[in-house]
Design an enzyme around this catalytic site. Structure first.
Site, PDB file in Angstrom:
ATOM      1  CG  HIS A   8      30.026  46.354  38.518  1.00 38.78           C
ATOM      2  ND1 HIS A   8      28.824  45.569  38.750  1.00 38.78           N
ATOM      3  CD2 HIS A   8      31.031  45.572  38.745  1.00 38.78           C
ATOM      4  CE1 HIS A   8      29.411  44.511  39.249  1.00 38.78           C
ATOM      5  NE2 HIS A   8      30.822  44.187  39.352  1.00 38.78           N
ATOM      6  CG  HIS A  81      36.067  42.530  38.258  1.00 36.42           C
ATOM      7  ND1 HIS A  81      36.209  42.837  39.402  1.00 36.42           N
ATOM      8  CD2 HIS A  81      34.269  42.547  37.968  1.00 36.42           C
ATOM      9  CE1 HIS A  81      35.034  43.267  40.356  1.00 36.42           C
ATOM     10  NE2 HIS A  81      34.688  43.214  40.141  1.00 36.42           N
ATOM     11  CD  GLU A 130      31.367  40.686  39.391  1.00 37.73           C
ATOM     12  OE1 GLU A 130      31.699  41.946  39.455  1.00 37.73           O
ATOM     13  OE2 GLU A 130      29.994  40.532  40.460  1.00 37.73           O
TER      14      GLU A 130
HETATM   15  C1  LIG Z   1      31.592  42.898  45.246  1.00 36.46           C
HETATM   16  C2  LIG Z   1      31.495  41.366  44.704  1.00 36.46           C
HETATM   17  C3  LIG Z   1      31.527  40.960  43.503  1.00 36.46           C
HETATM   18  C4  LIG Z   1      30.454  41.834  42.472  1.00 36.46           C
HETATM   19  O1  LIG Z   1      28.751  41.329  42.392  1.00 36.46           O
HETATM   20  O2  LIG Z   1      30.403  42.578  41.544  1.00 36.46           O
HETATM   21  C5  LIG Z   1      32.576  40.874  43.225  1.00 36.46           C
HETATM   22  O3  LIG Z   1      32.470  41.547  41.791  1.00 36.46           O
HETATM   23  S1  LIG Z   1      34.071  40.792  43.965  1.00 36.46           S
HETATM   24  C6  LIG Z   1      35.124  40.694  42.769  1.00 36.46           C
HETATM   25  C7  LIG Z   1      36.984  40.131  44.148  1.00 36.46           C
HETATM   26  N1  LIG Z   1      36.305  38.527  43.086  1.00 36.46           N
HETATM   27  C8  LIG Z   1      37.392  37.697  42.461  1.00 36.46           C
HETATM   28  O4  LIG Z   1      37.077  38.532  41.894  1.00 36.46           O
HETATM   29  C9  LIG Z   1      36.711  36.310  42.277  1.00 36.46           C
HETATM   30  C10 LIG Z   1      37.233  35.226  41.141  1.00 36.46           C
HETATM   31  N2  LIG Z   1      38.554  36.003  40.965  1.00 36.46           N
HETATM   32  C11 LIG Z   1      39.957  34.479  41.368  1.00 36.46           C
HETATM   33  O5  LIG Z   1      39.338  33.531  41.360  1.00 36.46           O
HETATM   34  C12 LIG Z   1      41.062  35.178  40.869  1.00 36.46           C
HETATM   35  O6  LIG Z   1      41.072  36.540  41.483  1.00 36.46           O
HETATM   36  C13 LIG Z   1      42.203  34.952  39.569  1.00 36.46           C
HETATM   37  C14 LIG Z   1      41.656  35.646  38.582  1.00 36.46           C
HETATM   38  C15 LIG Z   1      41.614  33.536  39.837  1.00 36.46           C
HETATM   39  C16 LIG Z   1      43.129  35.271  39.845  1.00 36.46           C
HETATM   40  O7  LIG Z   1      43.868  34.777  40.810  1.00 36.46           O
HETATM   41  P1  LIG Z   1      44.727  34.489  42.011  1.00 36.46           P
HETATM   42  O8  LIG Z   1      44.817  34.071  42.615  1.00 36.46           O
HETATM   43  O9  LIG Z   1      44.104  36.468  41.962  1.00 36.46           O
HETATM   44  O10 LIG Z   1      46.454  35.605  41.398  1.00 36.46           O
HETATM   45  P2  LIG Z   1      46.741  34.414  40.157  1.00 36.46           P
HETATM   46  O11 LIG Z   1      48.234  35.241  40.184  1.00 36.46           O
HETATM   47  O12 LIG Z   1      47.348  33.558  40.344  1.00 36.46           O
HETATM   48  O13 LIG Z   1      46.979  34.918  38.332  1.00 36.46           O
HETATM   49  C17 LIG Z   1      46.703  34.292  37.709  1.00 36.46           C
HETATM   50  C18 LIG Z   1      47.311  35.258  36.405  1.00 36.46           C
HETATM   51  O14 LIG Z   1      45.976  36.074  36.779  1.00 36.46           O
HETATM   52  C19 LIG Z   1      46.002  37.441  36.210  1.00 36.46           C
HETATM   53  N3  LIG Z   1      45.256  38.017  36.233  1.00 36.46           N
HETATM   54  C20 LIG Z   1      45.171  38.005  38.146  1.00 36.46           C
HETATM   55  N4  LIG Z   1      44.309  38.855  38.078  1.00 36.46           N
HETATM   56  C21 LIG Z   1      43.939  39.332  37.565  1.00 36.46           C
HETATM   57  C22 LIG Z   1      42.648  40.623  36.732  1.00 36.46           C
HETATM   58  N5  LIG Z   1      42.097  40.903  38.295  1.00 36.46           N
HETATM   59  N6  LIG Z   1      42.862  40.864  35.684  1.00 36.46           N
HETATM   60  C23 LIG Z   1      43.680  40.293  34.782  1.00 36.46           C
HETATM   61  N7  LIG Z   1      44.541  39.477  35.107  1.00 36.46           N
HETATM   62  C24 LIG Z   1      44.866  38.744  36.329  1.00 36.46           C
HETATM   63  C25 LIG Z   1      47.674  37.214  37.162  1.00 36.46           C
HETATM   64  O15 LIG Z   1      48.525  38.248  36.394  1.00 36.46           O
HETATM   65  C26 LIG Z   1      48.066  36.038  36.800  1.00 36.46           C
HETATM   66  O16 LIG Z   1      49.089  36.201  35.388  1.00 36.46           O
HETATM   67  P3  LIG Z   1      50.554  35.773  35.073  1.00 36.46           P
HETATM   68  O17 LIG Z   1      51.115  36.922  35.860  1.00 36.46           O
HETATM   69  O18 LIG Z   1      51.050  35.929  34.277  1.00 36.46           O
HETATM   70  O19 LIG Z   1      50.304  34.141  35.655  1.00 36.46           O
HETATM   71 CO   LIG Z   2      32.260  42.435  40.659  1.00 37.49          CO
END
Ligand SMILES: CC[C@@H](C(=O)O)C(=O)SCCNC(=O)CCNC(=O)[C@H](O)C(C)(C)COP(=O)(O)OP(=O)(O)OC[C@H]1O[C@@H](n2cnc3c(N)ncnc32)[C@H](O)[C@@H]1OP(=O)(O)O
Ligand SMILES: [Co+2]
Length: 137
Positions: A8, A81, A130
């Protein structure tokens, strides 16, 4: 490890209902089942089928939702993602770690009832990935 089927594309949204309305209007698509809560993942979820994959609409659930920051930065929502299938989750995790990629936490049961984990976007060319154990496993 071979790249498995694209299961997905995760799309973050502030409102699953509004997103479903968009898919209805733009594509004539109906959701695959009703939206449901996944408290362990901090999201509310609903799928829309495509011929070869699925769109996973995810809305924040609870104050510590992992998609809260993403929606602060992208208030309209957007592509969050991509999810690839693998045959065996623990082998896949060990392989990512051995290659130096940051695996975000331990595998947890995802929306399809099989274990999933996430790989940090900064180790995957800017894309949150993921990894999901294939349901056929
Ligand atoms: C439905 C259930 C399940 C399934 O079965 O399918 C799912 O899909 S659940 C989906 C939601 N769950 C998750 O996303 C869990 C994993 N995610 C994380 O651990 C965090 O979200 C993260 C990815 C570590 C980001 O941390 P966060 O605290 O939210 O944000 P930051 O500002 O600290 O981010 C650091 C850095 O990464 C960039 N970033 C954040 N999210 C994304 C993204 N989705 N795609 C690309 N880049 C991303 C963010 O912009 C930061 O970059 P800089 O600004 O350059 O520092
Ligand atoms: Co998902």
């Amino acid at each position: 490890m071979k790249l498995g089927r694209l299961n997905h594309v995760g799309v973050a949204t502030p409102s699953i209902e509004k997103s479903l309305e968009l898919y209805r209007t733009m594509f004539g698509s109906e959701p695959h089942g009703e939206p449901f809560d996944l408290p362990a993942q901090g999201v509310r979820v609903c799928f829309v089928d495509t011929p070869n994959s699925q769109i996973e609409l995810i809305e924040p659930l609870g104050e510590s939702s992992p998609i809260a920051k993403f929606l602060e930065k992208n208030p309209l929502g957007g592509q969050h993602h991509v999810c690839f299938e693998v045959p065996e989750i623990h082998a896949a995790k060990a392989e990512f770690e051995a290659k130096g990629a940051r695996v975000l936490g331990e595998p947890r049961i995802g929306a399809h009832g099989t274990p999933v984990f996430f790989v940090h976007p900064k180790d995957m060319g800017g894309m949150l990935v993921e990894i999901m154990e294939s349901p056929a496993h």
